[in-house]
Scaffold this motif. Structure first.
Motif, PDB file in Angstrom:
ATOM      1  N   LEU A 235      15.161   5.206   2.765  1.00 57.19           N
ATOM      2  CA  LEU A 235      15.042   3.824   2.305  1.00 57.19           C
ATOM      3  C   LEU A 235      13.904   3.182   3.089  1.00 57.19           C
ATOM      4  O   LEU A 235      14.094   2.691   4.206  1.00 57.19           O
ATOM      5  CB  LEU A 235      16.342   3.046   2.537  1.00 57.19           C
ATOM      6  N   ALA A 236      12.718   3.224   2.535  1.00 54.56           N
ATOM      7  CA  ALA A 236      11.536   2.690   3.208  1.00 54.56           C
ATOM      8  C   ALA A 236      10.496   2.338   2.163  1.00 54.56           C
ATOM      9  O   ALA A 236      10.381   3.006   1.133  1.00 54.56           O
ATOM     10  CB  ALA A 236      10.974   3.700   4.201  1.00 54.56           C
ATOM     11  N   SER A 237       9.740   1.296   2.430  1.00 54.68           N
ATOM     12  CA  SER A 237       8.799   0.774   1.447  1.00 54.68           C
ATOM     13  C   SER A 237       7.580   1.670   1.242  1.00 54.68           C
ATOM     14  O   SER A 237       6.976   1.666   0.178  1.00 54.68           O
ATOM     15  CB  SER A 237       8.312  -0.611   1.882  1.00 54.68           C
ATOM     16  N   GLY A 238       7.216   2.410   2.267  1.00 55.18           N
ATOM     17  CA  GLY A 238       5.978   3.180   2.210  1.00 55.18           C
ATOM     18  C   GLY A 238       4.772   2.384   2.683  1.00 55.18           C
ATOM     19  O   GLY A 238       3.694   2.942   2.885  1.00 55.18           O
ATOM     20  N   GLU A 239       4.949   1.062   2.889  1.00 49.12           N
ATOM     21  CA  GLU A 239       3.828   0.223   3.327  1.00 49.12           C
ATOM     22  C   GLU A 239       3.571   0.417   4.815  1.00 49.12           C
ATOM     23  O   GLU A 239       4.496   0.491   5.624  1.00 49.12           O
ATOM     24  CB  GLU A 239       4.125  -1.251   3.067  1.00 49.12           C
ATOM     25  N   ARG A 240       2.295   0.470   5.174  1.00 51.99           N
ATOM     26  CA  ARG A 240       1.915   0.626   6.573  1.00 51.99           C
ATOM     27  C   ARG A 240       0.914  -0.462   6.962  1.00 51.99           C
ATOM     28  O   ARG A 240       0.046  -0.826   6.174  1.00 51.99           O
ATOM     29  CB  ARG A 240       1.319   2.007   6.824  1.00 51.99           C
ATOM     30  N   LYS A 241       1.092  -0.982   8.174  1.00 48.91           N
ATOM     31  CA  LYS A 241       0.213  -2.021   8.704  1.00 48.91           C
ATOM     32  C   LYS A 241      -0.152  -1.669  10.144  1.00 48.91           C
ATOM     33  O   LYS A 241       0.667  -1.122  10.893  1.00 48.91           O
ATOM     34  CB  LYS A 241       0.910  -3.385   8.701  1.00 48.91           C
ATOM     35  N   SER A 242      -1.355  -2.036  10.544  1.00 47.02           N
ATOM     36  CA  SER A 242      -1.729  -1.849  11.943  1.00 47.02           C
ATOM     37  C   SER A 242      -1.092  -2.942  12.788  1.00 47.02           C
ATOM     38  O   SER A 242      -0.795  -4.045  12.299  1.00 47.02           O
ATOM     39  CB  SER A 242      -3.250  -1.883  12.101  1.00 47.02           C
ATOM     40  N   ASP A 243      -0.913  -2.641  14.075  1.00 42.75           N
ATOM     41  CA  ASP A 243      -0.350  -3.643  14.987  1.00 42.75           C
ATOM     42  C   ASP A 243      -1.225  -4.894  15.018  1.00 42.75           C
ATOM     43  O   ASP A 243      -0.721  -6.022  15.054  1.00 42.75           O
ATOM     44  CB  ASP A 243      -0.238  -3.057  16.395  1.00 42.75           C
ATOM     45  N   LEU A 244      -2.530  -4.705  14.992  1.00 44.02           N
ATOM     46  CA  LEU A 244      -3.443  -5.845  15.048  1.00 44.02           C
ATOM     47  C   LEU A 244      -3.344  -6.696  13.786  1.00 44.02           C
ATOM     48  O   LEU A 244      -3.368  -7.934  13.865  1.00 44.02           O
ATOM     49  CB  LEU A 244      -4.880  -5.365  15.244  1.00 44.02           C
TER      50      LEU A 244
END
Length: 314
Positions: A235-244
Motif C-alpha cells: 500500500l504505497a503511492s509510488g510517488e517519490r520526493k527529495s528531502d530538499l
C-alpha cells in the motif's frame, strides 16, 4: 451497514484508517488503551464506537472485518526492555488478534506491515515477491507477521492479508511511547514550528511517501473487494520526493523559515533511505484502487495545521 474492528485506533495510521472507513460507509469499533489523539474529535461519531481495551482482552463484537494496526515501533532501548521483550510486545498481540478473529468468525482481516522487512533494496520498484531481509527487532516482527498471516490464511481458510506500508506522512502524527520516532516529514514540520529552521542533512535523497488518509482508503478497498488472491499487498503511492523538495514546500508555508543545507566543506550525511519504492500493481489489479494523493503544498498545509496544535500546547 457492515462493521469493522480497528485495533490501535488512537495511533497515527490507525486513526486515519478509522476516518477513511467511516467515509466508506463502515461502522467502526475503534479499540485502543486510550483515546488522547486529537484525531478522535474529527471522527464521525455516529459511526464510531470507542472501546478502551488491549489486544489481550478484546470484548466480543459482532463484526464483518478486522484491521490490526496496533504495533510497537519503539526500539528496545527506547522502552527500556530487552530485544526479546520488545519482540514479544508485537508478536503476542498479533497471535491474540488472530485467535480472536477466528473465535468471532471474522472472515476478512487486514494486518498492517511495513517496508521495515527490508534492511535495504535496490533503487527499483519492489514488489511483493522480493524476500524480506530484516535487520532489527521491529523488522523481524513485521516479517514474522507476514509469514504468519500467509500460513494462517491457508490453515484456517479465512481471508487474512497483510498491507505493507512504506513512508507515510499525514495529519495527527504524534510521538508516543509505542511510536516515539516521527516520520521525516513530521519532524521537519515540528522543527519548522518550534525552531524556525529545518536541517536538511541529505537534500538530494529521494524517498517514497504516501498520505495516511490514502492508506485508509486503500484498506477500505481491500475490505470491500469480492476476493483477494494474495496474502500480501503493498500500500504505497509510488510517488517519490527529495528531502530538499519537501523542505522547500514547508518553507512556503511557514513565514521566515530557514533551511540549513550542508556546505561544500561538510561531509555528506549517511543516507537513511532504503532507495527502492513499493510497487502497488498487485493492489490495483485485485481491488482497482489507484486513488493516490500527490504531495503538494496544499496537502502539507493540512498536515502542518494538525501538528501545530501539539506544538502550541507543548
Amino acid at each position: 451497514m457492515k462493521r469493522v474492528i480497528v485495533t490501535g485506533a488512537n495511533g497515527f495510521v490507525g486513526s486515519n484508517i478509522v476516518s477513511a472507513l467511516t467515509q466508506d460507509a463502515w461502522l467502526v469499533s475503534a479499540l485502543d488503551r486510550e483515546f488522547d489523539n486529537p484525531a478522535v474529535a474529527t471522527w464521525n461519531h455516529d459511526r464510531v464506537e470507542r472501546v478502551r481495551t488491549s489486544c489481550a482482552d478484546m470484548p466480543s463484537i459482532p463484526a464483518d472485518a478486522l484491521v490490526h494496526a496496533a504495533f510497537v515501533t519503539a526500539r528496545p532501548e527506547e522502552r527500556g526492555e530487552s530485544p526479546e521483550d520488545n519482540l514479544r510486545a508485537n508478536i503476542e498481540p498479533l497471535l491474540q488478534v488472530m485467535e480472536y478473529a477466528k473465535a468471532e468468525g471474522i472472515y476478512r482481516s487486514v494486518f498492517i506491515s511495513s517496508s521495515a522487512v527490508f534492511r535495504h533494496t535496490p533503487a527499483t520498484p519492489v514488489d511483493e515477491m522480493r524476500p524480506p531481509n530484516p535487520l532489527g527487532v521491529y523488522g523481524v516482527a513485521k516479517t514474522m507477521m507476514e509469514h504468519t498471516v500467509d500460513s494462517m490464511r491457508h490453515l484456517h481458510g479465512c481471508d487474512m492479508v497483510c498491507a505493507r506500508l512504506g513512508g507515510v506522512y499525514g495529519s495527527y502524527e504524534y510521538s508516543r511511547s509505542t511510536r516515539p520516532k516521527l516520520s521525516m516529514v513530521a519532524q521537519m514540520m515540528q522543527d519548522a514550528l518550534s525552531k524556525g529552521e529545518i536541517v536538511v542533512s541529505t537534500p538530494a535523497e529521494v524517498r517514497q511517501w504516501t498520505l495516511a488518509a490514502d492508506i485508509g482508503r486503500a484498506i477500505a478497498a481491500l475490505l470491500g473487494a469480492d476476493s483477494l488472491n494474495h496474502s500480501l499487498y503493498n500500500l504505497a503511492s509510488g510517488e517519490r520526493k527529495s528531502d530538499l523538495a519537501i523542505a522547500r514546500m514547508i518553507q512556503g508555508l511557514v513565514e521566515g523559515l530557514r533551511l540549513h543545507l550542508p556546505s561544500a566543506n561538510e561531509a555528506p550525511a549517511r543516507s537513511s533511505a532504503k532507495l527502492g519504492w513499493l510497487d502497488n500493481s498487485r493492489l490495483r489489479r485485485d481491488t482497482g484502487y489507484d486513488d493516490w494523493t500527490a504531495m503538494s503544498q496544499d496537502t502539507l498545509a493540512t498536515v502542518l495545521a494538525s501538528l501545530a496544535v501539539q506544538v502550541s500546547d507543548a
